[in-house]
Design a protein around this motif. Structure first.
Motif, short mmCIF file in Angstrom:
data_model
loop_
_atom_site.label_atom_id
_atom_site.label_comp_id
_atom_site.label_asym_id
_atom_site.label_seq_id
_atom_site.Cartn_x
_atom_site.Cartn_y
_atom_site.Cartn_z
N ALA A 1 52.00 47.29 44.38
CA ALA A 1 50.57 47.05 44.58
C ALA A 1 49.80 48.36 44.74
CB ALA A 1 50.36 46.17 45.81
N LYS A 2 48.66 48.41 44.05
CA LYS A 2 47.78 49.58 44.15
C LYS A 2 46.37 49.11 44.53
CE LYS A 2 46.64 53.60 41.40
NZ LYS A 2 46.84 54.31 40.16
N SER B 1 51.08 50.97 53.17
CA SER B 1 52.08 50.58 52.17
C SER B 1 51.66 50.92 50.74
CB SER B 1 52.32 49.06 52.23
OG SER B 1 52.68 48.69 53.53
N LEU B 2 50.38 51.23 50.55
CA LEU B 2 49.89 51.51 49.19
C LEU B 2 50.04 53.00 48.87
CD1 LEU B 2 46.53 49.49 48.94
CD2 LEU B 2 48.85 48.74 48.46
N PRO B 3 50.08 53.32 47.58
CA PRO B 3 50.13 54.75 47.22
C PRO B 3 48.82 55.46 47.64
CG PRO B 3 49.86 53.37 45.27
CD PRO B 3 50.11 52.44 46.41
N LYS B 4 48.83 56.80 47.55
CA LYS B 4 47.67 57.60 48.00
C LYS B 4 46.35 57.17 47.36
CE LYS B 4 49.51 62.08 49.38
NZ LYS B 4 50.74 62.53 48.74
N GLY C 1 45.70 54.14 46.32
CA GLY C 1 45.56 52.70 46.44
C GLY C 1 44.19 52.32 47.00
N LYS C 2 43.76 51.08 46.75
CA LYS C 2 42.47 50.58 47.24
C LYS C 2 42.61 49.18 47.81
CE LYS C 2 39.30 53.67 46.45
NZ LYS C 2 39.06 54.45 47.64
N ILE C 3 41.94 48.95 48.92
CA ILE C 3 41.90 47.60 49.51
C ILE C 3 40.45 47.19 49.67
CG2 ILE C 3 42.62 46.13 51.44
CD1 ILE C 3 44.30 48.69 52.31
N ILE C 4 40.09 46.08 49.07
CA ILE C 4 38.78 45.50 49.36
C ILE C 4 39.01 44.57 50.53
CG2 ILE C 4 36.98 43.97 48.53
CD1 ILE C 4 37.17 45.29 45.86
N ALA C 5 38.41 44.90 51.67
CA ALA C 5 38.65 44.18 52.92
C ALA C 5 37.37 43.45 53.32
CB ALA C 5 39.07 45.18 54.00
N ILE C 6 37.45 42.12 53.38
CA ILE C 6 36.23 41.32 53.57
C ILE C 6 36.23 40.61 54.92
CG2 ILE C 6 34.72 39.65 52.44
CD1 ILE C 6 36.66 39.75 50.04
#
Ligand SMILES: C[S@@+](CC[C@H](N)C(=O)[O-])C[C@H]1O[C@@H](n2cnc3c(N)ncnc32)[C@H](O)[C@@H]1O
Length: 169
Positions: A20-21, A40-43, A45-50
């Motif tokens: 997952a990225k 846990s994501l690579p450098k 990586g992106k998380i859209i957090a809602i």
């Protein structure tokens, strides 16, 4: 409420299994699961957090900054459904996420599922917290539960049944 401590390592394993990225999280609270995902994501990586509750997100934000993963987090201060619908207006967003984690208002789990199945790529992963709802899903009835617990138990059972028969999953 934070997800349980053992959910974190399990999430991490799943995220790594699908490489997952780009991920989406529905229900952030103070950011415990968000932090675990970010770690846990690579450098890049992106998380859209809602989450509609910015105050709780900001309470945990110093920790996210301290461990150096703030650049991976895009916090969306909104209820999730309108945001997901907006994303789906652009066909380019379909299949653009590697994973999703859902830990918010359980009565909307089916609504989230329908949208996330479109947003998460084939071979990605959609994780739901609380699928046993404290073990109550296996109870014969809900007679000893209060109204809120009954409603959530029913929603969780509905989702579990649906997932078991959803041949897209
Ligand atoms: C159980 S907490 C999330 C805990 C978090 N995942 C963790 O483990 O650290 C549930 C969160 O869902 C959020 N929430 C409730 N309704 C929501 C909605 N319609 N859309 C997005 N988030 C929602 C609440 O504000 C709350 O912060």
């Amino acid at each position: 409420m934070l997800c349980a401590a053992d959910v974190g390592p399990l999430m991490s394993i799943h995220l790594k299994l699908v490489n997952a990225k780009k991920t989406i999280e529905i229900g952030v609270y103070t950011g415990y699961s968000l932090l675990l995902t970010a770690l846990s994501l690579p450098k890049d990586g992106k998380i859209i957090a809602i989450d509609p509750d910015r105050e709780m997100f900001e309470l945990g934000l110093p920790i996210i900054k301290k461990v150096g993963v703030k650049h991976k987090v895009d916090f969306i201060n909104s209820p999730a459904l309108p945001f997901l619908d907006k994303q789906l207006e652009d066909p380019k967003n379909e299949g653009s996420f590697d994973s999703a984690f859902v830990d918010a208002d359980k009565v909307n789990n089916m609504n989230y599922h329908e949208r996330l199945v479109k947003l998460v790529r084939v071979g990605g992963i959609i994780l739901y917290d609380n699928t046993l709802w404290g073990g109550t899903v296996s109870w014969k009835d809900d007679l000893t539960l209060d109204k809120r617990m009954k409603t959530i138990r029913a929603a969780v059972i509905e989702l579990n049944k649906y997932l078991a028969s959803d041949n897209r999953c």
